[in-house]
Design a protein around this motif. Structure first.
Motif, PDB file in Angstrom:
ATOM      1  N   PRO A 105      37.878 120.455 -17.645  1.00  0.00           N
ATOM      2  CA  PRO A 105      38.907 121.095 -16.563  1.00  0.00           C
ATOM      3  C   PRO A 105      38.374 121.299 -15.080  1.00  0.00           C
ATOM      4  O   PRO A 105      39.163 121.581 -14.144  1.00  0.00           O
ATOM      5  CB  PRO A 105      39.075 122.346 -17.206  1.00  0.00           C
ATOM      6  CG  PRO A 105      39.051 122.142 -18.742  1.00  0.00           C
ATOM      7  CD  PRO A 105      37.658 121.346 -18.747  1.00  0.00           C
ATOM      8  N   MET A 106      37.144 121.051 -14.884  1.00  0.00           N
ATOM      9  CA  MET A 106      36.678 121.222 -13.481  1.00  0.00           C
ATOM     10  C   MET A 106      37.243 119.948 -12.551  1.00  0.00           C
ATOM     11  O   MET A 106      37.165 120.113 -11.570  1.00  0.00           O
ATOM     12  CB  MET A 106      34.974 121.045 -13.534  1.00  0.00           C
ATOM     13  CG  MET A 106      34.429 119.791 -13.777  1.00  0.00           C
ATOM     14  SD  MET A 106      32.746 119.216 -13.475  1.00  0.00           S
ATOM     15  CE  MET A 106      32.000 119.915 -15.016  1.00  0.00           C
ATOM     16  N   TRP A 107      37.734 119.176 -13.246  1.00  0.00           N
ATOM     17  CA  TRP A 107      38.233 117.955 -12.288  1.00  0.00           C
ATOM     18  C   TRP A 107      39.773 118.213 -12.181  1.00  0.00           C
ATOM     19  O   TRP A 107      40.545 117.543 -12.859  1.00  0.00           O
ATOM     20  CB  TRP A 107      37.816 116.459 -12.832  1.00  0.00           C
ATOM     21  CG  TRP A 107      36.385 116.382 -13.160  1.00  0.00           C
ATOM     22  CD1 TRP A 107      35.592 116.354 -11.989  1.00  0.00           C
ATOM     23  CD2 TRP A 107      35.568 116.230 -14.325  1.00  0.00           C
ATOM     24  NE1 TRP A 107      34.161 116.193 -12.583  1.00  0.00           N
ATOM     25  CE2 TRP A 107      34.398 116.026 -13.774  1.00  0.00           C
ATOM     26  CE3 TRP A 107      36.155 116.266 -15.619  1.00  0.00           C
ATOM     27  CZ2 TRP A 107      33.275 116.128 -14.991  1.00  0.00           C
ATOM     28  CZ3 TRP A 107      34.931 116.087 -16.439  1.00  0.00           C
ATOM     29  CH2 TRP A 107      33.517 115.867 -16.068  1.00  0.00           C
ATOM     30  N   THR A 108      40.044 119.112 -11.283  1.00  0.00           N
ATOM     31  CA  THR A 108      41.522 119.496 -10.988  1.00  0.00           C
ATOM     32  C   THR A 108      42.343 118.626 -10.470  1.00  0.00           C
ATOM     33  O   THR A 108      43.704 118.767 -10.658  1.00  0.00           O
ATOM     34  CB  THR A 108      41.230 120.942 -10.349  1.00  0.00           C
ATOM     35  OG1 THR A 108      40.782 120.754  -9.298  1.00  0.00           O
ATOM     36  CG2 THR A 108      40.993 121.928 -11.192  1.00  0.00           C
ATOM     37  N   ALA A 109      41.912 117.416 -10.006  1.00  0.00           N
ATOM     38  CA  ALA A 109      42.748 116.440  -9.529  1.00  0.00           C
ATOM     39  C   ALA A 109      43.704 115.930 -10.756  1.00  0.00           C
ATOM     40  O   ALA A 109      44.849 115.138 -10.526  1.00  0.00           O
ATOM     41  CB  ALA A 109      41.901 115.296  -9.066  1.00  0.00           C
ATOM     42  N   ASN A 110      42.991 116.171 -12.139  1.00  0.00           N
ATOM     43  CA  ASN A 110      43.738 115.743 -12.999  1.00  0.00           C
ATOM     44  C   ASN A 110      44.436 117.063 -13.766  1.00  0.00           C
ATOM     45  O   ASN A 110      45.075 116.641 -15.072  1.00  0.00           O
ATOM     46  CB  ASN A 110      42.775 115.319 -14.306  1.00  0.00           C
ATOM     47  CG  ASN A 110      41.972 114.002 -13.763  1.00  0.00           C
ATOM     48  OD1 ASN A 110      40.715 114.222 -13.611  1.00  0.00           O
ATOM     49  ND2 ASN A 110      42.613 112.958 -13.348  1.00  0.00           N
ATOM     50  N   ALA A 111      44.509 118.109 -13.259  1.00  0.00           N
ATOM     51  CA  ALA A 111      45.116 119.203 -13.577  1.00  0.00           C
ATOM     52  C   ALA A 111      46.597 119.170 -13.815  1.00  0.00           C
ATOM     53  O   ALA A 111      47.373 119.501 -14.789  1.00  0.00           O
ATOM     54  CB  ALA A 111      44.820 120.691 -12.867  1.00  0.00           C
ATOM     55  N   ALA A 112      47.041 118.573 -12.704  1.00  0.00           N
ATOM     56  CA  ALA A 112      48.658 118.583 -12.428  1.00  0.00           C
ATOM     57  C   ALA A 112      49.085 117.516 -11.454  1.00  0.00           C
ATOM     58  O   ALA A 112      48.212 117.175 -10.665  1.00  0.00           O
ATOM     59  CB  ALA A 112      49.246 119.937 -12.173  1.00  0.00           C
ATOM     60  N   THR A 113      50.269 117.435 -11.525  1.00  0.00           N
ATOM     61  CA  THR A 113      50.978 116.589 -10.138  1.00  0.00           C
ATOM     62  C   THR A 113      51.695 117.596  -9.245  1.00  0.00           C
ATOM     63  O   THR A 113      52.318 118.371 -10.031  1.00  0.00           O
ATOM     64  CB  THR A 113      51.695 115.428 -10.477  1.00  0.00           C
ATOM     65  OG1 THR A 113      51.036 114.511 -11.333  1.00  0.00           O
ATOM     66  CG2 THR A 113      52.322 114.724  -9.384  1.00  0.00           C
TER      67      THR A 113
END
Ligand SMILES: N=C(N)NCCC[C@H](NC(=O)CCC(=O)O)C(=O)O
Length: 447
Positions: A105-113
Motif C-alpha cells: 500500500p506504500m505505492w499510493t499511485a495504485n490506491a485510487a483514481t
C-alpha cells in the motif's frame, strides 16, 4: 476557483520486504528474497515528503495498512491464534504469508483514481479505490484504502469515495498509475487520460504476450462513469503491449503528465500519433495547449526507462512558476538517462529543474517517486474540509521520524515473516500512529 495539488505519499509500513510477488514488474522479480530495511525505506519516503512540503508543494500522507492481513490468512484456511495462523502459513505456504505481509500500500499511485471537483458532474472530488485484482497481495488493499480515504475525505458535501470495481479480470483497475490529468490550471476543468493495457470484451484487440496487462479499458470507462466525467473530456488510450512485455506494468513507468505537459517515451502508446492528436484536440477545448515532451528511443531505450524509472518521476508545478522533475537516484546512475536529463533541463522547455532522491528501498520493489504518491487537486475549501492530521509539516515529520526509529526493524529477511513478534510490533506501531495522525479506529484491531 484556485486549487492546489496535494501529493499523498504512502507511508512505508514496518513489514516492507522483497517477496517477488509481482510478475511483470522486473525489479520485484530481480530482488526476490533479498533482505530489506523497512526503517530506511520509511525514512527515505519521509525525507521526500518533508523536502517537498518545505518547498511549498502540497504534501500529505496515507497511512500503512495493518499487517499481516489475518482476515486473508483465515479466509484461506489458516486457523488458531494469530501466532498459530502465522506459523502454519509460514510452513505450508510462505508465499501466501508474504502476500498477507506485503507493505505494497506504500505505492499510493495504485490506491485510487481521483477526479477533482472541476471535472465531475456533481462538483465533488471523486475517488475510486483500485481493486488491484491482478495480484493476490494487492487485491485486498482496496478495503483499507476505502476506509482511510473515507476517514480523511469524510465531508460528503465535497468528496465521494466509491467502492472498488468488481474484482474480476474484466475490471482490472490499478488506479492513478494509469490515469493522468492534463489541464490549464488545477482549478479549471481538465482532461482525464486513462491508459489501459487490454480490452476484455474485444478479444482480438492487441494485448501483451509475456506479462499481464493489469488495467482494462472496461475498468477505466467504469471509473470515468462513476466519477461523472464529461465524456468530451475523458480520453482512453491503449498502452503499447510490447512495452508491457518489457516491464512497463503501469503507464506511469513510461509517461507522466502535469498541467499542460506530457512527458512520455516514444513507445508508450499503441498508436502514438492518434493518441497525441486526440489529447491535443480535447485539451484545446479546455483552453490549454498540449506541450508534449517526447523522449526518443534513440536517446533512452525502454530498458533504460524501466531500469532507471525516468518516467516514474514526479512532474511538479513550482509555486513560484516553472516545473521541476523529481527523479530517483537511479536516473543519475544510468549514463544515457543522465545525459538526457542534463539536456532536458538546458533545453528551454517547461522542465527546468531536477530534484534527485534516494528511494532505493522502494525502487528495489519497482516503486519509484511517482508510485509513492497519489495526486489530489483540491480547492481551498476542500483542502480545509479534509482531515488535517495527514498534512505533512515540519512538526509531523519531527514526530514520525522517532516513531519509525522506535518501531521499525532495520533488516527483514523472508524468514523473518514467520516470527510472530513482527505482527505484534506492527500492531503497536500502527496503534501509536493513529494517535499521531488523529485518525482513531483506522484499523480492525482497534475496533
Ligand atoms: N507503478 C506504480 N505506480 N506502482 C508500482 C507498484 C510496485 C508494486 N510492487 C510490488 O508489489 C512488489 C512486492 C514484492 O514483490 O514484494 C507492484 O508491482 O504493484
Amino acid at each position: 476557483m484556485t486549487a492546489r495539488e496535494y501529493n499523498f505519499d504512502g507511508l512505508v509500513g514496518p513489514s516492507h520486504n522483497y517477496a517477488g510477488l509481482s510478475f511483470g514488474n522486473v525489479a520485484s522479480f530481480s530482488n526476490v528474497k533479498s533482505e530489506s530495511n523497512p526503517r530506511e525505506a520509511a525514512l527515505q519516503g519521509l525525507a521526500k515528503m518533508r523536502a517537498l512540503a518545505a518547498r511549498g508543494f502540497g504534501q500529505a500522507l496515507l497511512p500503512p495498512h495493518a499487517r499481516p492481513n489475518f482476515a486473508l490468512l483465515r479466509s484461506l484456511g489458516f486457523t488458531g491464534s494469530d501466532a498459530q495462523v502465522i506459523s502454519s502459513a509460514a510452513k505450508t505456504s510462505p508465499v501466501i504469508l508474504a502476500a498477507a505481509y506485503s507493505a505494497s500500500p506504500m505505492w499510493t499511485a495504485n490506491a485510487a483514481t481521483v477526479s477533482p471537483s472541476p471535472d465531475t458532474a456533481d462538483g465533488r472530488a471523486h475517488f475510486t479505490p483500485a481493486n488491484l485484482n491482478n495480484k493476490l497481495h494487492r487485491s485486498y488493499e482496496h478495503v483499507q484504502t476505502a476506509r482511510a480515504l473515507r476517514a480523511i475525505f469524510h465531508d460528503e458535501r465535497h468528496f465521494a469515495v466509491h467502492d472498488a470495481l468488481p474484482p474480476t479480470p474484466a475490471f482490472g483497475d490499478e488506479g492513478a498509475a494509469n490515469h493522468t490529468r492534463l489541464c490549464a490550471d488545477h482549478g479549471a476543468p481538465g482532461v482525464e487520460m486513462f491508459v489501459y493495457g487490454r480490452v476484455e470484451f474485444q478479444p482480438d484487440a492487441p494485448s501483451p504476450r509475456r506479462f499481464p496487462a493489469r488495467q482494462t479499458r472496461e475498468a477505466s470507462e467504469a471509473v470515468a462513469r462513476l466519477h461523472g466525467l464529461d465524456p468530451r473530456r475523458a480520453v482512453f488510450i491503449q498502452q503499447d503491449p510490447d512495452t508491457i512485455d518489457q516491464g512497463v506494468f503501469h503507464n506511469d513507468v513510461i509517461a507522466v503528465g502535469n498541467g499542460n505537459v506530457l512527458f512520455y517515451h516514444q513507445q508508450a502508446f499503441a498508436d502514438e500519433a492518434a493518441s497525441l492528436d486526440g489529447l491535443r484536440r480535447v485539451l484545446a477545448d479546455t483552453g490549454a495547449d498540449l506541450v508534449a515532451v517526447r523522449v526518443d528511443a534513440s536517446d533512452v531505450t525502454v530498458a533504460d526507462a524501466v531500469g532507471s524509472y525516468l518516467f516514474n518521476s514526479q512532474l511538479l508545478s513550482r509555486p513560484e512558476g516553472g516545473m521541476a522533475l523529481l527523479v530517483p537516484r537511479e536516473c543519475r546512475e544510468n549514463a544515457a538517462v543522465d545525459r538526457y536529463l542534463d539536456r532536458l533541463v538546458a533545453s528551454g522547455g517547461p522542465i527546468d529543474e531536477l530534484l534527485t532522491f534516494d528511494l532505493r528501498q522502494s525502487m528495489r520493489n519497482g516503486g519509484g517517486p511517482a508510485c509513492l504518491r497519489l495526486r489530489v487537486a483540491l480547492t481551498e475549501q476542500e483542502a480545509a474540509a479534509m482531515h488535517q492530521g495527514v498534512i505533512m509539516t515540519e512538526a509531523l515529520h519531527a514526530r514520525l521520524v522517532p516513531w519509525v526509529q522506535k518501531h521499525y526493524r532495520d533488516r527483514l529477511a523472508p524468514a523473518d515473516l514467520a516470527d510472530p513478534q513482527l505482527a505484534v510490533e506492527t500492531c503497536a506501531a500502527l496503534d501509536e500512529l493513529t494517535g499521531i495522525l488523529g485518525l482513531p479506529s483506522l484499523y480492525d484491531f482497534q475496533c
